[in-house]
Motif scaffolding. Sequence first.
Motif, PDB file in Angstrom:
ATOM      1  N   VAL A 281       0.713  -1.208  -0.206  1.00 57.25           N
ATOM      2  CA  VAL A 281       0.039   0.042   0.127  1.00 57.25           C
ATOM      3  C   VAL A 281       0.941   1.270  -0.174  1.00 57.25           C
ATOM      4  O   VAL A 281       2.198   1.150   0.173  1.00 57.25           O
ATOM      5  CB  VAL A 281      -0.803   0.174   1.336  1.00 57.25           C
ATOM      6  N   ALA A 282       0.399   2.357  -0.307  1.00 56.65           N
ATOM      7  CA  ALA A 282       1.055   3.813  -0.113  1.00 56.65           C
ATOM      8  C   ALA A 282       1.523   3.942   1.178  1.00 56.65           C
ATOM      9  O   ALA A 282       0.883   3.534   2.153  1.00 56.65           O
ATOM     10  CB  ALA A 282      -0.003   4.778  -0.825  1.00 56.65           C
ATOM     11  N   LEU A 283       2.708   4.493   1.330  1.00 52.26           N
ATOM     12  CA  LEU A 283       3.488   4.834   2.626  1.00 52.26           C
ATOM     13  C   LEU A 283       3.866   6.258   2.845  1.00 52.26           C
ATOM     14  O   LEU A 283       4.527   6.585   3.589  1.00 52.26           O
ATOM     15  CB  LEU A 283       4.705   3.914   2.634  1.00 52.26           C
ATOM     16  N   ASP A 284       3.046   7.360   2.124  1.00 53.40           N
ATOM     17  CA  ASP A 284       3.304   8.444   2.287  1.00 53.40           C
ATOM     18  C   ASP A 284       2.958   9.037   3.779  1.00 53.40           C
ATOM     19  O   ASP A 284       3.547   9.937   4.357  1.00 53.40           O
ATOM     20  CB  ASP A 284       2.839   9.410   1.086  1.00 53.40           C
ATOM     21  N   ALA A 301      11.924   7.405  12.777  1.00 54.46           N
ATOM     22  CA  ALA A 301      12.452   6.630  11.610  1.00 54.46           C
ATOM     23  C   ALA A 301      11.570   6.968  10.496  1.00 54.46           C
ATOM     24  O   ALA A 301      12.313   7.126   9.268  1.00 54.46           O
ATOM     25  CB  ALA A 301      12.549   5.281  11.955  1.00 54.46           C
ATOM     26  N   LEU A 302      10.213   7.169  10.496  1.00 54.54           N
ATOM     27  CA  LEU A 302       9.366   7.281   9.330  1.00 54.54           C
ATOM     28  C   LEU A 302       9.711   8.734   8.949  1.00 54.54           C
ATOM     29  O   LEU A 302       9.852   8.761   7.645  1.00 54.54           O
ATOM     30  CB  LEU A 302       8.305   7.267   9.684  1.00 54.54           C
ATOM     31  N   LEU A 303       9.886   9.559   9.785  1.00 57.88           N
ATOM     32  CA  LEU A 303      10.157  10.985   9.202  1.00 57.88           C
ATOM     33  C   LEU A 303      11.514  11.096   8.498  1.00 57.88           C
ATOM     34  O   LEU A 303      11.839  11.877   7.736  1.00 57.88           O
ATOM     35  CB  LEU A 303      10.146  12.002  10.586  1.00 57.88           C
ATOM     36  N   GLY A 306      11.601  10.141   5.113  1.00 57.40           N
ATOM     37  CA  GLY A 306      10.791  11.312   4.434  1.00 57.40           C
ATOM     38  C   GLY A 306       9.281  11.083   4.194  1.00 57.40           C
ATOM     39  O   GLY A 306       8.833  11.614   3.446  1.00 57.40           O
ATOM     40  N   LEU A 307       8.866  10.271   5.257  1.00 58.96           N
ATOM     41  CA  LEU A 307       7.561   9.874   5.339  1.00 58.96           C
ATOM     42  C   LEU A 307       6.770  10.929   6.085  1.00 58.96           C
ATOM     43  O   LEU A 307       7.475  11.748   7.052  1.00 58.96           O
ATOM     44  CB  LEU A 307       7.250   8.671   5.670  1.00 58.96           C
ATOM     45  N   ARG A 308       5.371  10.870   6.319  1.00 55.62           N
ATOM     46  CA  ARG A 308       4.646  11.700   7.146  1.00 55.62           C
ATOM     47  C   ARG A 308       4.130  10.979   8.127  1.00 55.62           C
ATOM     48  O   ARG A 308       3.488   9.978   8.161  1.00 55.62           O
ATOM     49  CB  ARG A 308       3.526  12.540   6.348  1.00 55.62           C
ATOM     50  N   ALA A 309       4.195  11.425   9.502  1.00 57.34           N
ATOM     51  CA  ALA A 309       3.841  10.529  10.589  1.00 57.34           C
ATOM     52  C   ALA A 309       2.901  11.293  11.378  1.00 57.34           C
ATOM     53  O   ALA A 309       3.202  12.442  11.917  1.00 57.34           O
ATOM     54  CB  ALA A 309       5.278  10.234  11.310  1.00 57.34           C
TER      55      ALA A 309
END
Length: 688
Positions: A281-284, A301-303, A306-309
């Motif tokens: 699935v999308a991981l944005d 770790a997500l940030l 480059g992801l939004r958490a």
Amino acid sequence: MSVTKRNEADVGYVEIDNPPVNAIGQSVRQGLLDAVRWAEELHLTRVILSGKGRAFAAGADAREFDSAPLEPHLPDVLNAIDESFVPWIAAIDGVALGGGAEVAMACRMRIMSPKSQIGMPEVTLGVIPGAGGTQRLPRLVGLAKALDMISLGKPLNAADALAAKLTHTVEDDPVEEAYMVNTEELGCIVPTWELPAPEHDKELLANARATIAKKSPNQIAPNRAIDVIEAGLSIPFHDALPIERAAFLELKIGDQARALRHIFFAERAAKMPETIKADPVALDHIAVVGGGTMGAGIAYALLNAGLRATILETDEDGVARALTNVEKVIDASLKRGLISDARAQDHRARFNATTDYTTVGDAMLAIEAAFESMEVKKDVFAKLAMTLPKEAILATNTSYLDINELAATLPDPSRVIGLHFFAPAHIMKLLEIVRGDKTSDAAIATGFALGKALRKIPVLAGVCDGFIGNRILARYREAADTVFMDGSSPWEVDEAMEALGYAMGPYEAQDLSGLDIAHANRRRQDATRDPNRRYIPIADRMVELGKLGRKTGAGWYRYPGGNGKVDDPIVADLAIEESHLAKRERTDYSGEQITERLVLAMINEAADILDEGIAHNARDIDLVTVFGYGFPRWRGGLMHYADTLGAKAIVARLRELSQEDAVAWKVSPLLERCAETGIKLADAAPSK
């Protein structure tokens, strides 16, 4: 072709083309040697050497290490480059590591792009540079920097390489810059082999050895590297090369190098099974439930990827705690220079903490990191199922709880997967991906996609109490407690396991995590514990006394003034008292006996885990034990180490130990099969 070459206006362009990382195998070595002769025959003004793709050259081809060396040998190739009347320029874009760095140092000049790295990580594979690296590097950067780079194996970025004078300049387009170098300037640069060796410095050498004793105890290669560097300080360059080569060839076939190569290849083989065909699935945008230490680490770790958490909490106090915890990690990263101020601000812009579940309505993945209670987790999953899209994946970070039971509470249990992070979640590399009975391929694909995004080492596990790692850990601690009660002390046990190669023993490690955590898990297991299995009550007594570890100033050790640990005689007395109450005759175990018992207990448990199909292969168990639980990397992981002992010897000793306790030391059927058939654990398959 592994090496391509072309001539334009009396300038030779030689490119290493051996994907994916331009490893320097036999064909590359031959191609480079041919290029030296080609350039000389054409009387070229220079040769510009580069690497195709994302690497200049990422070292030797480690797959060749288990075989006899193949001609042409890299030292001969590099000597030809270094001594050629046609000057070579290394145009480095990407990594130049190990043999790649040695190739670059044999060139007359080095030009790096800003994103490049150069280094000599050979000691991480149990060897030393074997093609002149121990002799060329000190001549280029000095003794102190060379000792640091080679004995610790840490690469330099382009800016640091420029400061160290390992590269002549840093440019966006190294190939173009190499073409523009003034011919007279290039001709004035002395070949590396002609440079004088640095002065012998006893203090620098002693400091390097002291650093290795602290950072790499028991490892052979770092000290051998220092020895070889030192030997080359007082003899001619070409006389030092055979000393280096002999040490390299000897180390290459040693147990430590074989173990480190095993882990090297195991790490690279840690990928999603080919049988999984679904897309992730999308991981944005990812929701994290719980803003404690673990949840904050996962969010960071997500940030960092480059992801939004978004952290979800139960109340405003929890939100404030989550914000504080994440900010602490950001600040720590800033202080260590791991992120810039601009990147920290970007992290903050992509982060939120709230009690409002509707704010994550677009998230396709949620990771639950709440309190380790089945009821709490069921409640969290019910809220997530009502809020997130129906296709969203619901992951639990549980360390022990039954994922199948948790999934059964949802209308669609295929959405549920375990993503077991290890603390600190933003630092530890291991990620156990736990597959439930109903877990979908899409959920598994999502777990592996997340692992890749976070640069974790993913290992697929089945459902059981503790999965792979914590199940082995539980048996490890049980064996340690038994040895402790029957005749040793926590510090003797810790000392024995540190001698094996652990950074800290089981008792110091438990003091760090907190004795109350293990205590809560034992209470959870009370109802299902085998009544025939011996139970060691000492840890329960410790919790009753309030000795919970470092956070209370005392656990298995005392921590006066918050400083280092000291032995606690009260703890030793507890063991004597409990042993007396249990009418056990205490034994004075040696360090070797302690190590043997704890290691055999783990191997036996791991064999059962493999036999039951909880782990898919022995290699995955090695990765879990090394990257999650501190088993010494240079021993190759638990199962690799077991194969060095041999299944027959292990089974024979386990049968002896089973006479003491038939339940705890029951021999794994998988080990028995391996002993009977001669199959290695590395090649063994689950029976289920």
